[in-house]
Scaffold this motif. Sequence first.
Motif, PDB file in Angstrom:
ATOM      1  N   PHE A  96      -0.455  14.405  -7.416  1.00  0.00           N
ATOM      2  CA  PHE A  96      -0.669  13.243  -8.273  1.00  0.00           C
ATOM      3  C   PHE A  96       0.384  12.175  -7.997  1.00  0.00           C
ATOM      4  O   PHE A  96       0.069  10.988  -7.843  1.00  0.00           O
ATOM      5  CB  PHE A  96      -0.630  13.669  -9.743  1.00  0.00           C
ATOM      6  N   ILE A  97       1.632  12.580  -7.922  1.00  0.00           N
ATOM      7  CA  ILE A  97       2.724  11.636  -7.671  1.00  0.00           C
ATOM      8  C   ILE A  97       2.527  10.948  -6.325  1.00  0.00           C
ATOM      9  O   ILE A  97       2.696   9.726  -6.197  1.00  0.00           O
ATOM     10  CB  ILE A  97       4.087  12.353  -7.716  1.00  0.00           C
ATOM     11  N   ARG A  98       2.163  11.699  -5.292  1.00  0.00           N
ATOM     12  CA  ARG A  98       1.966  11.115  -3.963  1.00  0.00           C
ATOM     13  C   ARG A  98       0.871  10.047  -3.977  1.00  0.00           C
ATOM     14  O   ARG A  98       1.022   8.971  -3.384  1.00  0.00           O
ATOM     15  CB  ARG A  98       1.609  12.210  -2.954  1.00  0.00           C
ATOM     16  N   LYS A  99      -0.220  10.340  -4.664  1.00  0.00           N
ATOM     17  CA  LYS A  99      -1.332   9.391  -4.698  1.00  0.00           C
ATOM     18  C   LYS A  99      -0.955   8.119  -5.463  1.00  0.00           C
ATOM     19  O   LYS A  99      -1.315   7.010  -5.057  1.00  0.00           O
ATOM     20  CB  LYS A  99      -2.562  10.049  -5.317  1.00  0.00           C
ATOM     21  N   VAL A 100      -0.248   8.270  -6.577  1.00  0.00           N
ATOM     22  CA  VAL A 100       0.177   7.092  -7.339  1.00  0.00           C
ATOM     23  C   VAL A 100       1.127   6.240  -6.505  1.00  0.00           C
ATOM     24  O   VAL A 100       1.041   5.005  -6.505  1.00  0.00           O
ATOM     25  CB  VAL A 100       0.829   7.504  -8.675  1.00  0.00           C
ATOM     26  N   GLU A 101       2.013   6.872  -5.777  1.00  0.00           N
ATOM     27  CA  GLU A 101       2.954   6.135  -4.934  1.00  0.00           C
ATOM     28  C   GLU A 101       2.213   5.336  -3.855  1.00  0.00           C
ATOM     29  O   GLU A 101       2.579   4.197  -3.545  1.00  0.00           O
ATOM     30  CB  GLU A 101       3.944   7.107  -4.295  1.00  0.00           C
ATOM     31  N   GLU A 102       1.146   5.914  -3.322  1.00  0.00           N
ATOM     32  CA  GLU A 102       0.329   5.201  -2.335  1.00  0.00           C
ATOM     33  C   GLU A 102      -0.311   3.961  -2.955  1.00  0.00           C
ATOM     34  O   GLU A 102      -0.335   2.884  -2.344  1.00  0.00           O
ATOM     35  CB  GLU A 102      -0.758   6.134  -1.786  1.00  0.00           C
ATOM     36  N   VAL A 103      -0.835   4.121  -4.166  1.00  0.00           N
ATOM     37  CA  VAL A 103      -1.466   2.993  -4.846  1.00  0.00           C
ATOM     38  C   VAL A 103      -0.435   1.907  -5.158  1.00  0.00           C
ATOM     39  O   VAL A 103      -0.707   0.711  -5.005  1.00  0.00           O
ATOM     40  CB  VAL A 103      -2.181   3.464  -6.136  1.00  0.00           C
ATOM     41  N   MET A 104       0.747   2.323  -5.596  1.00  0.00           N
ATOM     42  CA  MET A 104       1.809   1.354  -5.885  1.00  0.00           C
ATOM     43  C   MET A 104       2.148   0.514  -4.663  1.00  0.00           C
ATOM     44  O   MET A 104       2.393  -0.692  -4.764  1.00  0.00           O
ATOM     45  CB  MET A 104       3.053   2.088  -6.383  1.00  0.00           C
ATOM     46  N   ALA A 105       2.169   1.130  -3.492  1.00  0.00           N
ATOM     47  CA  ALA A 105       2.486   0.403  -2.267  1.00  0.00           C
ATOM     48  C   ALA A 105       1.420  -0.639  -1.956  1.00  0.00           C
ATOM     49  O   ALA A 105       1.716  -1.701  -1.397  1.00  0.00           O
ATOM     50  CB  ALA A 105       2.630   1.382  -1.098  1.00  0.00           C
ATOM     51  N   LEU A 106       0.176  -0.348  -2.331  1.00  0.00           N
ATOM     52  CA  LEU A 106      -0.923  -1.274  -2.077  1.00  0.00           C
ATOM     53  C   LEU A 106      -1.037  -2.375  -3.123  1.00  0.00           C
ATOM     54  O   LEU A 106      -1.529  -3.466  -2.836  1.00  0.00           O
ATOM     55  CB  LEU A 106      -2.249  -0.508  -2.039  1.00  0.00           C
ATOM     56  N   ALA A 107      -0.573  -2.073  -4.343  1.00  0.00           N
ATOM     57  CA  ALA A 107      -0.863  -2.945  -5.482  1.00  0.00           C
ATOM     58  C   ALA A 107       0.291  -3.848  -5.903  1.00  0.00           C
ATOM     59  O   ALA A 107       0.158  -4.590  -6.881  1.00  0.00           O
ATOM     60  CB  ALA A 107      -1.292  -2.099  -6.674  1.00  0.00           C
ATOM     61  N   GLY A 142       5.456  -3.839  -2.222  1.00  0.00           N
ATOM     62  CA  GLY A 142       4.791  -2.892  -1.334  1.00  0.00           C
ATOM     63  C   GLY A 142       4.150  -3.592  -0.151  1.00  0.00           C
ATOM     64  O   GLY A 142       4.279  -3.155   1.008  1.00  0.00           O
ATOM     65  N   VAL A 143       3.459  -4.693  -0.417  1.00  0.00           N
ATOM     66  CA  VAL A 143       2.815  -5.470   0.644  1.00  0.00           C
ATOM     67  C   VAL A 143       3.853  -6.040   1.608  1.00  0.00           C
ATOM     68  O   VAL A 143       3.609  -6.165   2.817  1.00  0.00           O
ATOM     69  CB  VAL A 143       1.960  -6.599   0.024  1.00  0.00           C
ATOM     70  N   GLU A 144       5.040  -6.353   1.065  1.00  0.00           N
ATOM     71  CA  GLU A 144       6.113  -6.911   1.907  1.00  0.00           C
ATOM     72  C   GLU A 144       6.894  -5.837   2.655  1.00  0.00           C
ATOM     73  O   GLU A 144       7.845  -6.145   3.373  1.00  0.00           O
ATOM     74  CB  GLU A 144       7.051  -7.743   1.036  1.00  0.00           C
ATOM     75  N   GLY A 145       6.513  -4.579   2.472  1.00  0.00           N
ATOM     76  CA  GLY A 145       7.108  -3.502   3.260  1.00  0.00           C
ATOM     77  C   GLY A 145       8.276  -2.788   2.636  1.00  0.00           C
ATOM     78  O   GLY A 145       8.950  -1.991   3.301  1.00  0.00           O
ATOM     79  N   VAL A 146       8.538  -3.062   1.346  1.00  0.00           N
ATOM     80  CA  VAL A 146       9.633  -2.351   0.660  1.00  0.00           C
ATOM     81  C   VAL A 146       9.074  -1.725  -0.626  1.00  0.00           C
ATOM     82  O   VAL A 146       9.437  -2.133  -1.733  1.00  0.00           O
ATOM     83  CB  VAL A 146      10.820  -3.281   0.356  1.00  0.00           C
ATOM     84  N   PRO A 147       8.189  -0.740  -0.498  1.00  0.00           N
ATOM     85  CA  PRO A 147       7.527  -0.158  -1.678  1.00  0.00           C
ATOM     86  C   PRO A 147       8.498   0.560  -2.597  1.00  0.00           C
ATOM     87  O   PRO A 147       9.539   1.074  -2.172  1.00  0.00           O
ATOM     88  CB  PRO A 147       6.521   0.821  -1.071  1.00  0.00           C
ATOM     89  N   ILE A 148       8.146   0.570  -3.873  1.00  0.00           N
ATOM     90  CA  ILE A 148       8.923   1.283  -4.883  1.00  0.00           C
ATOM     91  C   ILE A 148       8.668   2.779  -4.739  1.00  0.00           C
ATOM     92  O   ILE A 148       7.518   3.212  -4.613  1.00  0.00           O
ATOM     93  CB  ILE A 148       8.528   0.808  -6.298  1.00  0.00           C
ATOM     94  N   LYS A 149       9.714   3.560  -4.746  1.00  0.00           N
ATOM     95  CA  LYS A 149       9.589   5.014  -4.631  1.00  0.00           C
ATOM     96  C   LYS A 149       9.514   5.658  -6.001  1.00  0.00           C
ATOM     97  O   LYS A 149      10.148   5.191  -6.950  1.00  0.00           O
ATOM     98  CB  LYS A 149      10.788   5.604  -3.867  1.00  0.00           C
ATOM     99  N   ILE A 150       8.762   6.741  -6.098  1.00  0.00           N
ATOM    100  CA  ILE A 150       8.779   7.567  -7.301  1.00  0.00           C
ATOM    101  C   ILE A 150       9.671   8.761  -7.019  1.00  0.00           C
ATOM    102  O   ILE A 150       9.395   9.548  -6.107  1.00  0.00           O
ATOM    103  CB  ILE A 150       7.370   8.052  -7.696  1.00  0.00           C
ATOM    104  N   GLU A 151      10.747   8.882  -7.765  1.00  0.00           N
ATOM    105  CA  GLU A 151      11.683   9.992  -7.601  1.00  0.00           C
ATOM    106  C   GLU A 151      11.378  11.071  -8.641  1.00  0.00           C
ATOM    107  O   GLU A 151      11.343  10.794  -9.843  1.00  0.00           O
ATOM    108  CB  GLU A 151      13.125   9.505  -7.761  1.00  0.00           C
TER     109      GLU A 151
END
Length: 229
Positions: free
Chosen positions: A142-153, A157-166
Amino acid sequence: MKKAVVILSGGLDSTTCMGIAREAGYDVYPITFDYGQRQRREIENARLVAEFYGVADRHKVISLGFLKEFGGSALTDDSIDVPPAGESGPVESDIPVTYVPGRNLLFLSIATSYAEVTGAEAIYIGVNALDYSGYPDCRPEFIRKVEEVMALATRVGVEGVPIKIETPLIDWTKAEIIRQGERLGVPYHLTTSCYNGQEEACGECDSCRLRLKGFADAQSSDPIAYRSL
């Protein structure tokens, strides 16, 4: 200093995440959600934890009262009792009645907004896939999928510095979490874990039992009061 948003419930796990984030060198921005939960005390506990860490001025408490209107969980619906430890509730399922539909998905979405606005590079959340109650939104996938969506949304994320979920606690036992927290001086005396939300913890729900077992396995003493012990 680098920044991190910490989803802070006022419980043992999220408070441990505060200590871990601080040790990792983050300036922390705690966010707490008031979703009409039965355990109302945890909101005040979260405030106390934020004060302890000296970040009360940036602590956000966000209202999600519609989750109580939706119901469907023993934590938000007064017509559903919190079952004793070891019982899933009135409906037989691998997922207990204390699961709140969509809760962590909403939490992470809103925390993402706070992180992007504040310039935080990470979000800490105290999910655990080992000593947990069977919630689907505590699993690594679940965490991995949300992190993927965050990078897209997100713009970052679009600028290449996505927020990480720790998720530092994801595969730790409760005893390991407590040992780490005690090493870091985490203020467990300011936390609560009880699903029932009384002045004193009930000592009987799944969350209380997991917490008590964790302290016992860590050969330590829980500093909070319990009604039934």
